[in-house]
Scaffold this active site. Sequence first.
Site, PDB file in Angstrom:
ATOM      1  N   GLU A   1       4.703 -14.205 -39.700  1.00 13.21           N
ATOM      2  CA  GLU A   1       4.736 -12.845 -39.168  1.00 13.21           C
ATOM      3  C   GLU A   1       4.433 -12.869 -37.661  1.00 13.21           C
ATOM      4  O   GLU A   1       3.449 -13.456 -37.231  1.00 13.21           O
ATOM      5  CB  GLU A   1       3.686 -11.982 -39.869  1.00 13.21           C
ATOM      6  CG  GLU A   1       3.751 -10.546 -39.406  1.00 13.21           C
ATOM      7  CD  GLU A   1       2.715  -9.650 -40.069  1.00 13.21           C
ATOM      8  OE1 GLU A   1       1.564 -10.080 -40.201  1.00 13.21           O
ATOM      9  OE2 GLU A   1       3.069  -8.527 -40.446  1.00 13.21           O
TER      10      GLU A   1
ATOM     11  N   GLY B   1      -4.920  -5.862 -42.232  1.00 13.99           N
ATOM     12  CA  GLY B   1      -4.940  -6.758 -41.075  1.00 13.99           C
ATOM     13  C   GLY B   1      -4.258  -8.069 -41.399  1.00 13.99           C
ATOM     14  O   GLY B   1      -3.398  -8.134 -42.286  1.00 13.99           O
ATOM     15  N   SER B   2      -4.689  -9.103 -40.698  1.00 13.53           N
ATOM     16  CA  SER B   2      -3.990 -10.384 -40.814  1.00 13.53           C
ATOM     17  C   SER B   2      -4.426 -11.161 -42.057  1.00 13.53           C
ATOM     18  O   SER B   2      -5.529 -10.966 -42.585  1.00 13.53           O
ATOM     19  CB  SER B   2      -4.271 -11.225 -39.570  1.00 13.53           C
ATOM     20  OG  SER B   2      -5.647 -11.537 -39.508  1.00 13.53           O
TER      21      SER B   2
ATOM     22  N   THR C   1      -7.781 -13.167 -41.666  1.00 10.88           N
ATOM     23  CA  THR C   1      -9.008 -12.381 -41.839  1.00 10.88           C
ATOM     24  C   THR C   1      -9.166 -11.987 -43.303  1.00 10.88           C
ATOM     25  O   THR C   1     -10.277 -12.026 -43.846  1.00 10.88           O
ATOM     26  CB  THR C   1      -8.992 -11.143 -40.917  1.00 10.88           C
ATOM     27  OG1 THR C   1      -8.853 -11.590 -39.570  1.00 10.88           O
ATOM     28  CG2 THR C   1     -10.259 -10.331 -41.041  1.00 10.88           C
ATOM     29  N   GLY C   2      -8.066 -11.650 -43.953  1.00 10.41           N
ATOM     30  CA  GLY C   2      -8.119 -11.303 -45.378  1.00 10.41           C
ATOM     31  C   GLY C   2      -8.732 -12.426 -46.201  1.00 10.41           C
ATOM     32  O   GLY C   2      -9.581 -12.213 -47.075  1.00 10.41           O
TER      33      GLY C   2
ATOM     34  N   GLU D   1      -4.575  -5.343 -47.504  1.00  7.32           N
ATOM     35  CA  GLU D   1      -3.189  -5.037 -47.150  1.00  7.32           C
ATOM     36  C   GLU D   1      -2.881  -5.914 -45.946  1.00  7.32           C
ATOM     37  O   GLU D   1      -3.416  -5.697 -44.859  1.00  7.32           O
ATOM     38  CB  GLU D   1      -3.036  -3.543 -46.833  1.00  7.32           C
ATOM     39  CG  GLU D   1      -1.622  -3.042 -47.044  1.00  7.32           C
ATOM     40  CD  GLU D   1      -0.776  -3.074 -45.779  1.00  7.32           C
ATOM     41  OE1 GLU D   1      -0.202  -4.158 -45.487  1.00  7.32           O
ATOM     42  OE2 GLU D   1      -0.697  -2.049 -45.104  1.00  7.32           O
TER      43      GLU D   1
ATOM     44  N   CYS E   1       3.228  -3.020 -40.231  1.00  5.97           N
ATOM     45  CA  CYS E   1       3.138  -4.047 -41.274  1.00  5.97           C
ATOM     46  C   CYS E   1       4.424  -4.140 -42.094  1.00  5.97           C
ATOM     47  O   CYS E   1       4.820  -5.219 -42.509  1.00  5.97           O
ATOM     48  CB  CYS E   1       1.917  -3.836 -42.156  1.00  5.97           C
ATOM     49  SG  CYS E   1       1.831  -2.194 -42.865  1.00  5.97           S
TER      50      CYS E   1
ATOM     51  N   LYS F   1     -15.239  -0.052 -39.794  1.00  6.11           N
ATOM     52  CA  LYS F   1     -15.219  -1.009 -38.672  1.00  6.11           C
ATOM     53  C   LYS F   1     -13.819  -0.951 -38.062  1.00  6.11           C
ATOM     54  O   LYS F   1     -12.879  -1.559 -38.568  1.00  6.11           O
ATOM     55  CB  LYS F   1     -15.555  -2.407 -39.217  1.00  6.11           C
ATOM     56  CG  LYS F   1     -15.042  -3.588 -38.437  1.00  6.11           C
ATOM     57  CD  LYS F   1     -15.642  -3.722 -37.061  1.00  6.11           C
ATOM     58  CE  LYS F   1     -14.959  -4.881 -36.331  1.00  6.11           C
ATOM     59  NZ  LYS F   1     -13.782  -4.417 -35.560  1.00  6.11           N
TER      60      LYS F   1
HETATM   61  P1  ADP Z   1      -5.284  -9.309 -35.585  1.00  6.44           P
HETATM   62  O1  ADP Z   1      -5.401 -10.813 -35.592  1.00  6.44           O
HETATM   63  O2  ADP Z   1      -3.908  -8.834 -35.636  1.00  6.44           O
HETATM   64  O3  ADP Z   1      -6.137  -8.629 -34.556  1.00  6.44           O
HETATM   65  P2  ADP Z   1      -7.246  -9.082 -37.606  1.00  6.44           P
HETATM   66  O4  ADP Z   1      -7.023  -9.272 -39.039  1.00  6.44           O
HETATM   67  O5  ADP Z   1      -8.014 -10.144 -36.876  1.00  6.44           O
HETATM   68  O6  ADP Z   1      -5.850  -8.852 -36.964  1.00  6.44           O
HETATM   69  O7  ADP Z   1      -7.959  -7.696 -37.313  1.00  6.44           O
HETATM   70  C1  ADP Z   1      -8.001  -6.619 -38.194  1.00  6.44           C
HETATM   71  C2  ADP Z   1      -9.429  -6.147 -38.333  1.00  6.44           C
HETATM   72  O8  ADP Z   1     -10.203  -7.210 -38.861  1.00  6.44           O
HETATM   73  C3  ADP Z   1     -10.109  -5.752 -37.020  1.00  6.44           C
HETATM   74  O9  ADP Z   1     -10.906  -4.609 -37.231  1.00  6.44           O
HETATM   75  C4  ADP Z   1     -10.968  -6.947 -36.715  1.00  6.44           C
HETATM   76  O10 ADP Z   1     -12.094  -6.652 -35.934  1.00  6.44           O
HETATM   77  C5  ADP Z   1     -11.379  -7.372 -38.100  1.00  6.44           C
HETATM   78  N1  ADP Z   1     -11.831  -8.773 -38.183  1.00  6.44           N
HETATM   79  C6  ADP Z   1     -11.377  -9.832 -37.475  1.00  6.44           C
HETATM   80  N2  ADP Z   1     -12.045 -10.955 -37.815  1.00  6.44           N
HETATM   81  C7  ADP Z   1     -12.939 -10.602 -38.757  1.00  6.44           C
HETATM   82  C8  ADP Z   1     -13.931 -11.309 -39.508  1.00  6.44           C
HETATM   83  N3  ADP Z   1     -14.130 -12.602 -39.345  1.00  6.44           N
HETATM   84  N4  ADP Z   1     -14.659 -10.602 -40.423  1.00  6.44           N
HETATM   85  C9  ADP Z   1     -14.446  -9.293 -40.613  1.00  6.44           C
HETATM   86  N5  ADP Z   1     -13.551  -8.573 -39.922  1.00  6.44           N
HETATM   87  C10 ADP Z   1     -12.805  -9.206 -39.005  1.00  6.44           C
END
Ligand code: ADP
Length: 494
Positions: free
Chosen positions: A398, A241-242, A245-246, A264, A299, A188
Site C-alpha cells: 500500500e 491505520g497501518s 501499527t495494527g 481497520e 483506505c 488518541k
Molecule cells: P501511518 O504510518 O500512516 O502514520 P500509523 O498506523 O502509524 O499510520 O498511525 C495511525 C495511528 O496509530 C496514529 O494515531 C498513530 O499515532 C498511532 N500509532 C503509531 N504507532 C503506534 C504505536 N506504536 N502504538 C499505538 N499507536 C500508534
Amino acid sequence: MDQTKIDVLRAQPLSAFTHLIDGKQVPASDGGTMDVISPIDGQVITTMAAGTAADMEAAIASARAAFEDGRWAGQPPAARKKVLLKWADLIEANALELAVLGVRDNGTEIGMAIKAEPGSAAATIRYYAEALDKIYGEIAPTPGDILGLVHKEPVGVVGAIIPWNFPMMIGAWKLGPALAMGNSVVLKPAETASLSLMRMAELALEAGLPPGVLNAVTGEGRVVGETLGLSMDVDVLVFTGSGGTGRRLMEYSARSNMKRVYLELGGKSPNIVFADAPNLDEAAKVAASGIFRNSGQVCVAGSRLLVEAAIHDEFVAKVAQAAEAMRVGDPLKVDTHVGAVNSEEQLKANLGFVEIAKTEGGEVVTGGDRILQDTGGYYMAPTIVTGVTRDATLAQKEVFGPVLGVTPFETEGEAIALANSTVYGLAGAAWTSNLGRAHRMVRGVRTGVMHINTYGGADGTVPLGGVGQSGNGADKSLHAIEKYVNLKTAWIKL
Ligand code: ADP
C-alpha cells in the site's frame, strides 16, 4: 461553500492545543509540546501537547472512574440520545470551522473534507444516537422452568486510535457506537491530524457529555498510543491505520490484559475494468477520482487498476486525461480537486514507491513528481504507472498516495486471480454490463466491500471493513455495535 468565509477562517491564529482529560483542557504533564506543521505550506500553525505515558494513564483512570460510577452508562437511554444528538448538531453548526481547521492540519481538499469530515461525523453520531434505545437483549427459548436472558452491556473503557486521513469521520465511526452503548472512551488522534478531532471532542462536552466519559490525549503513537495499548484498564481497542501499527496493537493486547482489538488497516484495492463496461468514459473518471482524491490517502482507494487487455491502451489514456484534468493545489481553494499530501515524510515515501516501480519495469504515464514546491507545501501530481506485474512492489504494497498501478488481464478468471493476489482485502470494483459476471465478481473478489460500476459508496448504513490483512471488525452500520458491547447470559430459576 463560500471562499471568503474559508479565507477568513484560515487566517485565524490558533492557540496551543492541549489534552482533554476529565472534562478539562490540560497541557502535557512535563509541559512538552509538538509543532503542528501545515502541509499546505510547511509552516508551523500552532502547537499541541506532546503527551507522556503519565498523561495517558491519567486519561485512562478518568475514563475508568467515569464508567464505574455510571455517570454515563447509568443514564436513561433517552438522556444519552439527547446528548449525542446535540453533539451532532454542534458539529454541523460548526462544520466549516471544523473542516477548515482539519484541512490546515492534514491537507485534504476542502470540497471533500466538508462532506467527509464534519458532515459524515455528524451523520454517524446521529445514526448511533437514534439507534441506542432500539438495541436490547434477548429472551432465549430455554426449556422448562429456567429463563435464559442475554444482556448487552457496555464493555467499559474503549481506546480509540485514529489516523490522519479523515480524523473526524473515522473518529466518529468509533465514538458514535462506543458512546451510544454507554462506554467511556480514550481517544488518541494522529500526530499529523489532531486539531479538528480535539475540537470535535470539546464539542461533546459542550453538548453535555459528562466529564471523563471522553478523554483525548495527543502525542506520539509510540508513547501515548503504546500506553493505551498496554493498559490493563482498557477493555477494547479500536484502530484505523497501518498494518505495522495494527500488528503492534495485537502484541500490546497479548502482553497486557488480552483486550479485544479491532483493526481497520490498509488495502490494495483492485478496480477491474472489462471491455464490456457500460461507459468507459465514466469508468475512467471514477477510476481517477477513486485513487487521486485526498491525494490517494483513502483506505479504500482503488490503487490497482486491472484492465482487460483489449481496451488497455485506450482506457489508460482516458484515466490519464482525467488525472491531468484534476487541479492539484491549495486545499482551501474551493475549486481544488486534489489537496496536499499529509506530511513531508509521506510525500517522500510516495516518491520512493514511484522510483521502485520504475526499477521494476513500470512506465510512468503521467505524474510521478513533487509539484508546487515553491509553496513550501507537500504536493504530488496524480501518478499512473503501467506495466505493473502481479508481484511488483506497486501491486503488493500500500502506498497511501496518489499513485495508480495498472496491470492488464485477458480473462475473467485471471482478473479474479490478480484481484486476490495480495494480503489485503478491503475494497474493490468491477465495471461490466454482464449481470452474471457482476455477481461472479462480487462473489469471487476477496474483499469487505465490492462495487459494481461505481466506486466509493460512503453511506453509514452498511459496514466498512476488510478481510485478510485489511483488518477485522467493520465500522459503520448496526453491526459495528457488537464491538462495543459484551453479551451476558443470565439464568433465572422460575
Ligand atoms: P501511518 O504510518 O500512516 O502514520 P500509523 O498506523 O502509524 O499510520 O498511525 C495511525 C495511528 O496509530 C496514529 O494515531 C498513530 O499515532 C498511532 N500509532 C503509531 N504507532 C503506534 C504505536 N506504536 N502504538 C499505538 N499507536 C500508534
